[in-house]
Design a protein around this motif. Structure first.
Motif, PDB file in Angstrom:
ATOM      1  N   LEU B   9      88.495 -16.946  31.652  1.00  0.00           N
ATOM      2  CA  LEU B   9      89.395 -16.793  32.805  1.00  0.00           C
ATOM      3  C   LEU B   9      90.831 -17.155  32.433  1.00  0.00           C
ATOM      4  CD1 LEU B   9      87.210 -18.233  35.701  1.00  0.00           C
ATOM      5  CD2 LEU B   9      87.856 -15.868  35.342  1.00  0.00           C
ATOM      6  N   ILE B  10      90.978 -18.233  31.666  1.00  0.00           N
ATOM      7  CA  ILE B  10      92.334 -18.654  31.289  1.00  0.00           C
ATOM      8  C   ILE B  10      92.971 -17.619  30.373  1.00  0.00           C
ATOM      9  CG2 ILE B  10      93.613 -20.384  29.962  1.00  0.00           C
ATOM     10  CD1 ILE B  10      91.636 -22.466  31.110  1.00  0.00           C
ATOM     11  N   SER B  12      92.273 -14.471  30.274  1.00  0.00           N
ATOM     12  CA  SER B  12      92.594 -13.311  31.118  1.00  0.00           C
ATOM     13  C   SER B  12      93.871 -13.556  31.897  1.00  0.00           C
ATOM     14  CB  SER B  12      91.446 -13.043  32.101  1.00  0.00           C
ATOM     15  OG  SER B  12      90.241 -12.860  31.413  1.00  0.00           O
ATOM     16  N   LEU B  13      94.007 -14.761  32.400  1.00  0.00           N
ATOM     17  CA  LEU B  13      95.217 -15.097  33.166  1.00  0.00           C
ATOM     18  C   LEU B  13      96.461 -15.001  32.287  1.00  0.00           C
ATOM     19  CD1 LEU B  13      95.896 -16.112  36.017  1.00  0.00           C
ATOM     20  CD2 LEU B  13      95.874 -18.425  35.102  1.00  0.00           C
ATOM     21  N   ILE B  16      97.299 -11.360  31.628  1.00  0.00           N
ATOM     22  CA  ILE B  16      97.905 -10.709  32.793  1.00  0.00           C
ATOM     23  C   ILE B  16      99.341 -11.182  32.982  1.00  0.00           C
ATOM     24  CG2 ILE B  16      97.779 -10.485  35.299  1.00  0.00           C
ATOM     25  CD1 ILE B  16      94.730 -10.637  34.985  1.00  0.00           C
ATOM     26  N   VAL B  17      99.579 -12.474  32.754  1.00  0.00           N
ATOM     27  CA  VAL B  17     100.948 -12.993  32.872  1.00  0.00           C
ATOM     28  C   VAL B  17     101.851 -12.322  31.841  1.00  0.00           C
ATOM     29  CG1 VAL B  17     102.359 -15.032  32.521  1.00  0.00           C
ATOM     30  CG2 VAL B  17     100.314 -15.191  33.908  1.00  0.00           C
ATOM     31  N   MET B  19     101.423  -9.367  30.503  1.00  0.00           N
ATOM     32  CA  MET B  19     101.634  -7.973  30.900  1.00  0.00           C
ATOM     33  C   MET B  19     102.656  -7.888  32.028  1.00  0.00           C
ATOM     34  SD  MET B  19      97.758  -6.489  30.737  1.00  0.00           S
ATOM     35  CE  MET B  19      98.210  -4.867  31.260  1.00  0.00           C
ATOM     36  N   LEU B  20     102.564  -8.841  32.939  1.00  0.00           N
ATOM     37  CA  LEU B  20     103.524  -8.869  34.052  1.00  0.00           C
ATOM     38  C   LEU B  20     104.925  -9.136  33.527  1.00  0.00           C
ATOM     39  CD1 LEU B  20     103.438  -8.589  37.092  1.00  0.00           C
ATOM     40  CD2 LEU B  20     103.172 -11.058  37.265  1.00  0.00           C
ATOM     41  N   LEU B  23     106.284  -6.125  31.958  1.00  0.00           N
ATOM     42  CA  LEU B  23     106.662  -5.149  32.967  1.00  0.00           C
ATOM     43  C   LEU B  23     107.998  -5.507  33.613  1.00  0.00           C
ATOM     44  CD1 LEU B  23     105.684  -2.659  34.643  1.00  0.00           C
ATOM     45  CD2 LEU B  23     104.781  -4.302  36.283  1.00  0.00           C
ATOM     46  N   LEU B  24     108.168  -6.780  33.921  1.00  0.00           N
ATOM     47  CA  LEU B  24     109.368  -7.188  34.653  1.00  0.00           C
ATOM     48  C   LEU B  24     110.591  -7.285  33.745  1.00  0.00           C
ATOM     49  CD1 LEU B  24     107.873  -9.951  36.966  1.00  0.00           C
ATOM     50  CD2 LEU B  24     108.548  -7.646  37.591  1.00  0.00           C
TER      51      LEU B  24
END
Lengths: 498, 328
Positions: B9-10, B12-13, B16-17, B19-20, B23-24
């Protein structure tokens, strides 16, 4: 040294898990939102330039028209409209300057801003010349302004066309990026959802498995199985504490139950011993009671019998003397109690008793006694008054009932582990029901001592005392048919002390 | 197992962070490495993809990068003088810092200079020998030198016995001083060689049809020449191909102009003997330098002559290599 692993409470684990899962889903949603916004922004940016240029074109066209209107009419309304249009164009210039960059497309915005600025100056001069009625100047200025206006329109068209070509090329790229972003968003969304679901299942299994296993252990314990292997799982603090406490509880309960069982066994053995003691005591009391019934004044009886024997001996009646001496021996033996006696004493007593009977009945009764010589009669003990009741029983219920000569035999032999004494008679058949009753070990039925019995001790009493003495059953067997009844005593030899 | 769940989970988190974040904080496209330039220069070129203009722009941008100026290239349709005037006026009204242009004879450059001066914009000319009298920087190749260099190559190719056809570019209707100087240079060089002469001179328009028509004329009748001096960059490869097609290699020598890739290839294959090539890159470079110096009030001489190259079999490989590096 192995580092001790830190354990966390179940509550902390649950909170952490759900927070993480929520954060993942939240961030995925955030990603999708931002991706969509960026895609919209990218697409909008492509048309944004054209939109602003189109607006600038409209504003400048309006301004040109307002200038012309004022030049022709000099109306206040036209002047006001001109200033409004001018402000709009000024705003367009500001916007274009903000967008101006030193790039192929950005530089055009800079140029257009410059053109618009120069145009505004030219138009302002024209308006001023008009207000000041400088005809030649404003006419020339108007022509210049018109030319500049045309330049600007042409430039805007050229720029829009270039931007359109560029935007078209960029649109393909932008759409590809949008598609890629969409694909990533979908993938991320479904992957995150799938991952969280899988993690939820795994976490649930891992969390509930120890608890369910503990429930199974509890069920085993409730079914009475205390021999369970409780392994504390590597999980949260609460579950570990639960397992530890349960293990301790099971161990304690097991010890307690074992101790209860032991106590119960001991109590049972104690009760059994008490019962046996009481039975022995009871049997002895019964025997003694019977003996007491037959006991009168022993001194008187002995004196009487002895005087009688002496008188008989003085008168030369040896048969009578022997008879009275045997009677005295029998009475003395009967009154000696019911403790232990040697085999020799028992057989001697039987012989004295049978001597009385054979003297009384003469040839109608024959008694034989055969003992193996290697039997150590004086060392082998058995309960007193064991053999006489059996012989007595053989006479009373056996040979005394027949017309022919009755024969009673006593044979003693030794085997490897027992002394076998067989008392047989050729009298009436021993009732089969009674044989069965004696063999089953049933309690002694209440019975009246039949006439003819000296001892008053029944077979049940003899069997009971033998059982208590030798601590075993199957000591006595009875075989009976019409012509022969055998009562066999199989008395175990004492174990040799090693 | 639970620890592995948390690890997944960590991770994955974190993914995702990341990737975000990507993106930003994606890099913005199309932002120039220079946030602010000192000068904004416009260079007006003909709407052609010739090697000369490619090299010219290359040199101009090189100078601009050195002097922190931004060069905006504005393309024109060749031969339309109104378009040039309008474009210059647009640049002036757009308040650029400087404008470089190639003035044709019909262009009223003086008017443009006055307008530019009035609006505080600096002008410069390149390859504009017709406008040498104007008080603005002018960077050009010497037409007379072009002629002499071409004549020199023609003499070498023919061994002194040169019967030359001269082909010049018609930029406008009238015979310009530029063409005259070229012819003069050739003739004066031929004077030293008794057997060398210019048999005929042709002035053709810029379109390729004019070249085709001329070739039909030249090769359609009896060949009375052994050399063609073509001082028109785009026509040079066309003449070379016609010589090849008519199997006149060795019979007719061709002296060309410019350094188009096709021209260099023909030189390498001995179909063209040599080519006169202006240093377009230097012209572009010097044009930008002249503009900026003017803006800084460091006036150079109004006329600057650019170098000329003679490209022959011996040195053509160097030019081919330079072209390939430029392309790469």
């Amino acid at each position: 040294m192995k580092k001790k692993e830190k354990r966390y409470s179940l509550r902390a684990s649950l909170i952490a898990f759900f927070v993480l899962a929520t954060c993942i889903n939240f961030l995925v949603g955030l990603y999708n939102i931002f991706a969509a916004n960026i895609s919209v922004q990218d697409i909008s940016r492509l048309v944004d330039t054209g939109r602003s240029l189109s607006k600038a074109s409209q504003n400048i066209s309006t301004l040109q028209g307002d200038m012309e209107t004022y030049l022709f009419s000099r109306s206040t309304f036209a002047l006001q409209s001109y200033y409004n249009s001018r402000n709009l164009v000024q705003a367009d210039i500001t916007l274009l300057q903000e967008k101006a960059t030193y790039t192929e497309s950005g530089i055009r915005h800079k140029n257009l801003a410059g053109l618009l600025g120069h145009y505004l100056d030219t138009v302002e001069q024209v308006m001023s010349d008009k207000r000041n009625e400088r005809a030649e100047e404003y006419i020339a200025g108007y022509q210049l302004a018109t030319q500049e206006y045309q330049y600007i329109i042409d430039y805007i068209k050229t720029t829009m066309y270039s931007d359109l070509l560029q935007s078209t090329a960029q649109l393909d790229t932008a759409m590809a990026e949008v598609q890629t972003r969409n694909n990533i968003s979908y993938t991320l969304f479904f992957s995150a959802t799938g991952l969280v679901i899988i993690m939820i299942l795994l976490f649930s299994f891992q969390t509930t498995q120890p608890i369910m296993r503990l429930a199974e252990h509890a069920k085993s314990v409730s079914d009475g199985n205390y021999d369970i292997d409780i392994k504390t799982p590597d999980t949260g603090l609460e579950v570990s504490a639960l397992y530890s406490s349960f293990d301790i509880m099971v161990q304690s309960t097991k010890l307690y139950v074992d101790s209860l069982r032991e106590k119960q066994v001991l109590e049972q053995e104690l009760a059994q011993q008490k019962i046996e003691g009481l039975e022995m005591h009871n049997a002895l009391q019964v025997a003694e009671l019977h003996a007491l019934h037959a006991q009168m004044n022993p001194h008187f009886i002995f004196n009487t019998i002895n005087i009688g024997a002496k008188i008989a001996m003085m008168q030369g009646d040896d048969v009578l003397c022997e008879y009275l001496e045997n009677a005295a021996d029998v009475f003395r033996y009967n009154l000696a109690g019911l403790d232990e006696a040697t085999l020799q004493e028992e057989i001697s007593n039987v012989k004295a008793y049978m001597n009385l009977l054979t003297t009384r009945f003469g040839e109608k009764l024959i008694f034989t006694c055969n003992c193996e010589t290697d039997i150590d009669m004086n060392c082998y003990t058995l309960p007193r008054m064991t053999l006489q009741p059996l012989v007595e029983n053989a006479f009373v219920h056996g040979v005394s009932q027949i017309e022919t000569t009755g024969i009673i035999s006593l044979d003693a032999t030794q085997t490897d582990d027992a002394v076998v004494i067989c008392i047989s008679n050729n009298g009436n058949r021993f009732p089969a029901e009674k044989i069965k009753t004696l063999s089953s070990g049933s309690p002694e039925p209440k019975q009246v001592v039949p006439p003819g019995h000296v001892s008053g001790i029944g077979l049940f009493n003899v069997i009971k005392r033998l059982r208590l003495h030798f601590q075993t059953d199957r000591l006595l067997t009875i075989e009976s048919n019409d012509h022969l009844t055998k009562v066999t005593l199989t008395l175990p030899l004492p174990k040799k002390e090693g | 197992m639970i620890k592995n769940v948390f690890r997944i989970l960590i991770v994955s988190l974190v993914v995702i962070v990341l990737m975000l974040s990507l993106l930003l904080f994606r890099p913005q496209a199309q932002i120039s490495s220079h946030v602010d330039y000192s000068y904004h220069l416009q260079i007006i070129v003909e709407n052609t993809d010739t090697y000369f203009f490619n090299q010219f722009l290359y040199g101009a941008k090189e100078a601009a990068d050195t002097l922190e100026a931004y060069v905006e290239v504005v393309s024109l349709e060749k031969g339309k003088t109104d378009s040039l005037r309008e474009t210059v006026e647009k640049g002036i009204y757009a308040k650029v810092d400087g404008i470089a242009l190639h003035a044709v004879a019909d262009t009223n450059v003086q008017t443009l200079c006055d307008l530019a001066e009035l609006n505080g914009v600096q002008l410069a000319l390149y390859e504009s020998e017709n406008s040498l009298t104007l008080p603005v920087p002018n960077i050009a190749t010497n037409a007379y030198s072009i002629g002499t260099t071409a004549a020199q190559l023609a003499i070498e190719a023919s061994g002194g016995n040169c019967k030359a056809i001269l082909v010049l570019d018609r930029v406008n209707k009238d015979l310009s001083a530029n063409r005259s100087l070229k012819l003069q240079g050739i003739l004066e060089w031929f004077n030293d060689y008794p057997n060398a002469e210019v048999v005929e001179t042709y002035v053709i328009n810029s379109d390729f049809m004019a070249t085709e028509q001329l070739m039909d004329i030249l090769f359609g009748k009896a060949i009375t020449f052994n050399t063609i001096i073509c001082l028109k960059e785009t026509s040079t490869p066309m003449f070379a191909q016609r010589i090849l097609d008519n199997a006149l290699i060795g019979s007719v020598r061709l002296i060309g102009y410019g350094a188009l890739p096709e021209t260099l290839d023909y030189i390498n294959r001995n179909i063209i003997y040599g080519s006169v090539c202006p240093d377009a890159q230097e012209i572009g470079y010097q044009t930008v330098v002249a503009l900026i110096n003017s803006l800084r009030n460091n006036r150079m001489s109004d006329y600057s002559s650019a170098n000329l190259y003679s490209i022959t079999k011996e040195n053509v490989s160097d030019f081919i290599l330079m072209q390939q590096e430029d392309i790469g």
